[in-house]
Design a protein around this motif. Structure first.
Motif, mmCIF file in Angstrom:
data_model
loop_
_atom_site.group_PDB
_atom_site.id
_atom_site.type_symbol
_atom_site.label_atom_id
_atom_site.label_comp_id
_atom_site.label_asym_id
_atom_site.label_seq_id
_atom_site.Cartn_x
_atom_site.Cartn_y
_atom_site.Cartn_z
ATOM 1 N N UNK A 121 0.958 -1.087 -0.090
ATOM 2 C CA UNK A 121 0.158 -0.135 -0.142
ATOM 3 C C UNK A 121 0.632 1.166 -0.062
ATOM 4 N N UNK A 176 1.228 4.271 1.448
ATOM 5 C CA UNK A 176 0.991 5.340 2.174
ATOM 6 C C UNK A 176 1.917 5.485 3.302
ATOM 7 N N UNK A 227 1.682 7.124 6.243
ATOM 8 C CA UNK A 227 1.186 7.149 7.673
ATOM 9 C C UNK A 227 0.573 5.744 8.251
ATOM 10 N N UNK A 228 1.289 5.156 9.336
ATOM 11 C CA UNK A 228 0.778 3.771 9.909
ATOM 12 C C UNK A 228 0.360 2.926 8.673
ATOM 13 N N UNK A 229 1.280 2.791 8.054
ATOM 14 C CA UNK A 229 1.135 1.654 6.886
ATOM 15 C C UNK A 229 1.242 0.053 7.597
ATOM 16 N N UNK A 235 -7.125 10.204 8.127
ATOM 17 C CA UNK A 235 -5.952 10.492 8.160
ATOM 18 C C UNK A 235 -5.445 12.115 8.641
ATOM 19 N N UNK A 247 -3.194 13.620 9.050
ATOM 20 C CA UNK A 247 -1.843 14.136 8.526
ATOM 21 C C UNK A 247 -2.321 14.674 6.968
ATOM 22 N N UNK A 270 -5.807 -3.367 2.504
ATOM 23 C CA UNK A 270 -4.702 -3.110 3.318
ATOM 24 C C UNK A 270 -4.409 -1.753 3.362
ATOM 25 N N UNK A 271 -5.250 -1.024 2.874
ATOM 26 C CA UNK A 271 -5.213 0.583 3.087
ATOM 27 C C UNK A 271 -5.735 1.116 4.439
ATOM 28 N N UNK A 323 -6.243 1.234 8.452
ATOM 29 C CA UNK A 323 -5.158 0.982 9.444
ATOM 30 C C UNK A 323 -6.068 0.366 10.657
ATOM 31 N N UNK A 330 -4.543 8.395 15.343
ATOM 32 C CA UNK A 330 -3.377 8.207 14.305
ATOM 33 C C UNK A 330 -3.677 8.148 12.900
ATOM 34 N N UNK A 331 -4.643 6.994 12.666
ATOM 35 C CA UNK A 331 -5.331 7.041 11.539
ATOM 36 C C UNK A 331 -6.377 5.854 11.481
#
Lengths: 575, 132
Positions: A486, A488, A490-492, B23, B25, B58-59, B61, B109-110
Motif C-alpha cells: 500500500x 501510504x 502514515x501508519x502503513x 488520516x 496528517x 490493506x489501506x 489502518x 493516528x489513522x
C-alpha cells in the motif's frame, strides 16, 4: 518513501516494552541514564508478557523447604541438560529478589490468608511449590506494574509505534540504531552507545501459536544482522494444550498447569486415556515437551477428534467448578463462543522460543554495547522451559542488562549515528519496502511461511521435511523482493508486515537449518529419523553467526560447572 | 448458554460494516465512511472483523498486534458508538450492521488506530465504562 530523517539522541536505547525491556529501562534510569524505551506497538497493550499465565517461578520457600538451588536443579534437569548453567543459576538465585521488586512497583501478589507469606503454587517439573502468582492475570499485572513504574521516571522516554530496524555497529561496538516512526513514516537515526534488545520470541514464524501477534522475532534477526552470535536456533517449545476450535480461538492456550495437579485427563477420539499407554505411572503429569509429542502423535496417527485435537477432560476435577468461577477468562468466556469447558478439544501450540541471542551472565551479547534480555535470549532454558521461568528470566536479566547498558553509556562519549551507516540502512529498507512491487502482498507470503514452518519444523521433524522447509524459505525470500505494498506513509500496516516478514524469513532459515544439524531428539526437538536422545554426541549447543553474507554454524559442548552428573528424569516415550 | 455465535461456513449471509476512515496528517481530506460486506461464516467475534477488513483492504489502518485472549486491551474500538474490546465481543446471529470508529478519548493516528499514550480527555471515562 522514508525521505526524511529525524535525529534522536539517547544514552540507552531499549527495544521492546514487555517485562524484560521495561525492567531494563527502570534499572538504567535509576543509574541516571537518559533512556529511550521503544516499542513497535502500544506500550502496555502489546507484547507477550500480558499473556503469561499464572506462574512466576521464584524459590522463596514460602510454601515449603524450597531453595534457589533446588530451582536451579529442576531447571537444568528439565532443560534436558542443555541449558547454560551460568545463566540458569543467575536466574534462579536472583528470582526471589525480583518478586520483591515487582511488589515495590505495585504488584500485590496473592498471599496466604494471614498475609505474612506469598502463596506459591505447584506446577509440573517443579519439585516444590514455587509459583507466586496473581491468579490468571499474572502476566498482565507484571506488565502493568512495570509500565506504571516506567512512567514514574522522568528520564525514560516511552516511544510507541516505532519499529527499530537496525543496530549500527563498528569496530568499537554499538554506535547507534535506525528505526521507522510508523505514524509519520519517517526514519529515525538514533545516536546511542548502548542498546538492549528485549523484543521477545518468534512464535509468529509458526502458524499456530499462543503468542501475541507481534512476536515475530525482530530482535533476534536484528542482532544476527549486526553480527551477534545466536544459540540453539533449533529449540522451540510447544504448549501441549490449546484450543483447536472455534477457529477464532485456534492456538490460544488452555491454561492448564494447575489442572494437571488437580487431575485433568486427556482422551483421544477412541475415548482412550492415551497417556496411560505412554507413561502408565505418571500419566498426564509430564512436562510440556513430552505431553506435546504424545498428543501430536495421537493426532498424526489418526486418533484425533473432529477438529484435529484430543479431548481435555475436566470432569474428573472435583475443584473445577471453583476454578472455573475463579478464572472466568479461561473457563467461562470460551463458552460464549460455543466451547464446552468440561471437554475441550485441544492440540499443542507454539509457546516459547528457547533459542535466541547468546549472552553471558552480564547480559552482554558478543557485540560490545549490545545487551539482550528475556525470551529473545537463547540457552537459559536449554531444550525445555519450566512453567513460570519465563517471567523470572525477563525480570532478572532485564535488571542486569539495564544496569550494564547504563554504566557503559555513562562512561563513553556518544557520537552522532554515522551518516554512512544510516544511509546504508535506508538503502536496505528500500529493498524491504519496495515502492513499485507487483508481486503478492506481504500477508500472503507471511501466511505461507508460517504454514511451511508449522508443518515442517514443528513438533515432529525429519531431515526430508527440514530440507524442504529450507528450500521453501529460500523461494519466499526471493519472492518477497517484489512484494506489493500500500502506498501510504502514515501508519502503513503492510510496512509492518513486510518488516516483520524480512526478519521472520531470516530466522526461519536458521531454525530449519539448526534443526537439521541436531541428529538426535531432546526435549522440544524431536526427530522422527533420530528418535533417541544422544548424550554421547549431542550434549552440545548449536551456534550461528553471520560473517558478511555467509552463515557460519558451529557447535560447542555444554559446560557443566555446577551440576555435572547428567541424569535424565524421564524415560523417553516408548516409540 | 447464549446463542451459538458461529454460523455455518456455507452461510452466505453478510454483515454490513461501516468504517470511519481518517488520516489527520493529510490536510484537507475530511473523515469519511466506507462500507464493507463481511461474510458471517468468517467472523465469530469483532476481532475477526478487524482482521478480515485489514486483509481485504490493506489501506485501512488497524493495530496488527493483539493478544486474542482478553488481556492486552490493545484491540479496543468504538463499536456502534461504544468502546469495546474487540476480542471480547462475540457476534451473534442477530448482528447485521456494525459501525466502527477509533476508540474515543485518545488521539487518532489513522483510521481505527489511536495513540494509547496520548489521552485527549482527562480521564479514561470511555474505558472505565467498558470495565478496563
Amino acid at each position: 518513501m522514508l525521505s526524511t530523517v529525524a535525529q534522536v539522541k539517547t544514552d540507552v536505547l531499549i527495544i521492546g516494552s514487555g517485562a524484560a525491556g521495561a525492567r531494563a529501562a527502570i534499572e538504567a534510569a535509576e543509574f541516571t541514564a537518559a533512556v529511550t524505551l521503544a516499542a513497535k506497538g502500544a506500550p502496555r497493550r502489546s507484547g507477550t508478557t500480558n499473556l503469561a499465565g499464572v506462574h512466576y517461578a521464584a524459590a522463596l520457600g514460602h510454601a515449603d523447604e524450597d531453595t534457589p538451588w533446588e530451582h536451579f536443579h529442576d531447571t537444568i534437569v528439565e532443560a534436558r541438560w542443555l541449558a547454560d548453567q551460568e545463566l540458569a543459576r543467575v536466574m534462579c538465585l536472583h528470582g526471589p529478589k525480583s518478586v520483591h521488586d515487582l511488589e515495590r512497583y505495585g504488584l500485590h501478589w496473592y498471599r496466604t490468608p494471614d498475609g505474612t507469606h506469598y502463596k506459591q503454587l505447584p506446577a509440573p517439573g517443579h519439585s516444590f511449590n514455587r509459583g507466586v502468582h496473581y491468579n490468571g492475570k499474572t502476566g498482565k499485572m507484571v506488565q502493568d506494574a512495570l509500565i506504571d513504574e516506567v512512567k514514574r521516571h522522568p528520564n525514560i522516554h516511552l516511544l510507541g509505534d516505532v519499529f527499530i530496524t537496525q543496530i549500527l555497529v563498528d569496530d568499537s561496538g554499538v554506535v547507534g540504531a535506525v528505526g521507522i516512526h510508523l505514524e509519520r513514516g519517517e526514519l529515525l537515526a538514533i545516536s546511542t552507545r548502548s542498546v538492549v534488545i528485549a523484543t521477545g520470541g518468534a512464535g509468529m514464524v509458526f502458524k499456530v501459536t499462543d503468542m501475541e501477534t507481534g512476536s515475530t522475532g525482530d530482535g533476534i534477526a536484528m542482532a544476527f544482522r549486526a553480527g551477534a552470535d545466536l544459540i540453539a536456533p533449533e529449540m522451540h517449545q510447544f504448549f501441549p494444550t490449546a484450543f483447536v476450535w472455534p477457529e477464532t480461538l485456534r492456538g490460544v492456550a488452555v491454561n492448564s498447569s494447575q489442572l494437571w495437579k488437580l487431575g485433568l485427563r486427556l482422551y483421544n477420539a477412541n475415548d482412550e486415556r492415551f497417556m496411560e499407554r505412554y507413561y502408565p505411572e505418571q500419566k498426564e503429569h509430564m512436562p510440556r515437551d513430552i505431553l506435546s509429542q504424545c498428543i501430536f502423535r495421537e493426532i498424526t496417527e489418526g486418533r484425533g477428534a473432529e477438529h484435529g485435537g484430543v479431548w481435555l477432560d475436566t470432569r474428573w476435577i472435583e475443584e473445577f467448578e471453583t476454578l472455573r468461577r475463579d478464572r472466568p477468562r479461561s473457563y467461562i468466556w470460551p463458552e460464549k463462543l460455543g466451547v464446552n469447558v468440561q471437554r475441550i478439544e485441544v492440540a499443542p501450540t507454539y509457546h516459547f522460543t528457547l533459542g535466541g541471542i547468546r549472552i553471558n551472565t552480564e547480559a552482554e551479547t558478543t557485540i560490545p554495547g549490545l545487551y539482550a534480555a528475556g525470551e529473545v535470549v537463547g540457552a537459559t532454558h536449554g531444550a525445555n522451559r519450566l512453567a513460570g521461568n519465563a517471567l523470572t528470566e525477563c525480570l532478572v536479566f532485564g535488571e542486569i542488562a539495564g544496569r550494564n547498558a547504563a554504566l557503559r553509556a555513562l562512561s563513553t562519549t556518544a557520537r552522532p549515528a554515522p551518516e554512512a551507516m544510516v544511509r546504508a540502512e535506508c538503502q536496505r529498507l528500500r529493498g524491504v519496502l519496495p515502492e513499485t512491487g507487483t508481486g503478492r502482498r506481504p500477508r500472503a507470503i507471511y501466511d505461507d511461511l508460517r504454514h511451511a514452518m508449522y508443518h515442517n519444523v514443528g513438533i515432529v521433524r525429519d531431515g526430508r521435511r527440514l530440507r524442504a522447509a529450507v528450500r521453501r524459505v529460500a523461494e519466499l525470500r526471493e519472492e518477497v523482493r517484489s512484494v506489493q505494498l500500500t502506498n501510504t506513509q502514515h501508519y502503513n500496516v503492510e510496512w509492518i508486515w513486510a518488516l516483520e516478514l524480512d526478519g521472520m524469513l531470516e530466522l526461519a532459515d536458521l531454525f530449519a537449518t539448526g534443526a537439521e544439524m541436531r541428529t538426535e531428539s531432546r526435549g522440544a526437538h524431536y526427530r522422527e529419523d533420530y528418535p533417541l536422545l544422544d548424550n554421547e554426541n549431542w550434549l552440545k549447543n548449536i551456534l550461528v553467526r553471520r560473517e558478511g553474507k555467509r552463515h557460519v554454524y558451529w557447535t560447542e559442548p555444554v559446560t557443566l560447572p555446577y551440576l555435572s552428573e547428567v541424569k535424565m528424569r524421564y524415560a523417553e516415550p516408548s516409540r | 448458554m447464549p446463542n451459538h455465535p458461529v454460523s455455518s461456513p456455507n452461510d452466505e449471509a453478510t454483515i454490513r460494516v461501516r468504517v470511519r476512515r481518517f488520516d489527520p496528517q493529510t490536510n484537507g481530506q475530511p473523515p469519511y465512511w466506507q462500507d464493507f460486506q463481511v461474510p458471517r461464516g468468517r467472523v465469530a467475534r469483532l476481532l475477526d472483523v478487524l482482521q478480515y477488513l485489514q486483509q481485504e483492504d490493506p489501506t485501512i489502518a488497524t493495530r496488527p498486534h493483539f493478544c486474542r485472549d482478553l488481556v492486552c486491551n490493545g484491540c479496543y474500538v468504538n463499536y456502534n458508538g461504544k468502546p469495546r474490546m474487540s476480542c471480547m465481543t462475540p457476534l451473534n446471529a442477530r448482528v447485521t450492521d456494525i459501525t466502527l470508529e477509533p476508540l474515543q478519548g485518545y488521539r487518532v493516528i489513522r483510521d481505527l488506530v489511536v495513540d494509547f499514550l496520548d489521552k485527549t480527555c482527562g480521564n479514561s471515562a470511555a474505558e472505565d465504562e467498558a470495565g478496563v
